[in-house]
Scaffold this motif. Structure first.
Motif, short mmCIF file in Angstrom:
data_model
loop_
_atom_site.label_atom_id
_atom_site.label_comp_id
_atom_site.label_asym_id
_atom_site.label_seq_id
_atom_site.Cartn_x
_atom_site.Cartn_y
_atom_site.Cartn_z
N ILE A 4 -16.28 -8.22 5.88
CA ILE A 4 -15.46 -9.18 5.15
C ILE A 4 -15.39 -9.33 4.04
O ILE A 4 -15.74 -9.18 3.53
CB ILE A 4 -15.84 -10.64 6.21
N THR A 6 -13.23 -11.11 1.64
CA THR A 6 -13.26 -12.80 0.98
C THR A 6 -12.00 -12.41 -0.26
O THR A 6 -12.74 -12.61 -1.23
CB THR A 6 -13.75 -13.45 0.57
N THR A 15 -9.09 -14.97 5.40
CA THR A 15 -10.09 -14.25 4.77
C THR A 15 -9.84 -13.20 5.65
O THR A 15 -9.20 -13.26 7.04
CB THR A 15 -11.31 -14.41 5.65
N ARG A 17 -10.89 -9.49 8.29
CA ARG A 17 -12.41 -8.63 8.71
C ARG A 17 -11.96 -7.38 8.77
O ARG A 17 -10.52 -6.63 8.34
CB ARG A 17 -12.07 -9.44 9.95
N THR A 211 -2.00 -10.58 2.60
CA THR A 211 -3.04 -10.59 3.75
C THR A 211 -2.72 -9.23 4.48
O THR A 211 -3.90 -8.68 4.62
CB THR A 211 -2.60 -12.11 4.41
#
Length: 286
Positions: A4, A6, A15, A17, A211
């Motif tokens: 993960i 962060t 978050t 993955r 993101t």
């Protein structure tokens, strides 16, 4: 256990993955399953997109740059076109009933929201405009490259096929493909999960794009594989005289929702309302 990533930057981000190379194949299987669970709605999207593609071919069959521009824009803004497919997959995931109202509300909710509202539905419109601008930029760059470097005038798709694609040396076609790849990579990185995230959570365009980039940075090989699968199925659809797009486009749209769900944990951000009344009340400040 999946790794993960962060975010540590000042911008608040979901978050991200990490996944395995086989995971994109699971998305395709889940996308096909969603299409089978909502067949008429899904296939209606595929039929609509196929008709749009056929209209582009009919209008641009003897106007190469018109067809190239329309097809490029069609492919780049695909994540926007698939918005209601994401909504259908989200509803199926939540165990909600799926109907034409699901599609209708997805496309009309932005009209009741304020353009300045943080995290409102207007963010989807803004992101769509950014993708359309990117598509326009690629067409301009592509046309300039071919016009300047081609030894003969390219006016029709057949000219492009004969003088560029099938040219004996192939240097111009290789350069054109390379340039297209360079320009397509950041567009893919910016949009791979951005639109499903914007649909699912109250988040800004800048956060959604960052993101999406983090997803690619965390999973460069798997995301390259996913991009290759999308391209492969799209080419298969186009190569079947566009008829295959009836199945390919909804499957990829549903699969993209599952890609977002596997790659991003956005639970820390407020979910969008589950009903039209909740969204309308939110947009009015109630």
């Amino acid at each position: 256990m999946p790794g993960i990533l962060t975010p540590t930057a000042s911008v608040d981000l979901p978050t991200v993955r990490s996944i395995s190379m086989l995971t994109p194949l699971e998305w395709l299987a889940l996308g096909w399953k969603d299409m089978c669970r909502a067949p008429w709605l899904s296939l209606a999207h595929g039929v609509f997109l196929t008709l749009v593609g056929l209209a582009i071919l009919a209008l641009g069959h003897n106007r190469f740059w018109l067809m190239a521009g329309a097809l490029s824009g069609f492919l780049i803004v695909g994540p926007v076109v698939a918005t209601s497919l994401y909504a259908i997959s989200r509803a199926l995931e939540r165990g909600e009933a799926v109907s034409w109202q699901t599609v209708r509300s997805t496309w009309l909710r932005w009209q009741s929201g304020r353009g300045s509202q943080a995290g409102g539905y207007w963010c989807l419109v803004r992101f769509g405009l950014l993708l359309a601008l990117a598509a326009t930029g690629w067409v301009v760059v592509s046309a300039s490259l071919i016009t300047v470097l081609s030894p003969v005038r390219i006016a029709t798709p057949m000219d492009f096929l004969q003088q560029v694609v099938l040219a004996p040396d192939g240097h111009l076609f290789t350069l054109w493909l390379g340039l297209g790849s360079v320009l397509a990579a950041p567009i893919f990185a910016s949009s791979v999960v951005a639109m499903p995230l914007l649909l699912d959570r109250r988040i800004g365009v800048f956060q959604a794009v960052l993101t999406s980039w983090l997803v690619v940075v965390e999973n460069p090989v798997a995301m390259a594989w996913w991009a290759g699968l999308i391209l492969l199925f799209t080419l298969l659809g186009l190569g079947s005289l566009l008829i295959g797009l009836v199945l390919v486009m909804p499957m990829l749209g549903h699969a993209s929702w599952h890609a977002y769900r596997a790659l991003v944990d956005a639970s820390a951000f407020e979910a969008r309302g589950l009903s039209d009344s909740e969204e309308e009340g939110r947009s009015r400040g109630l």
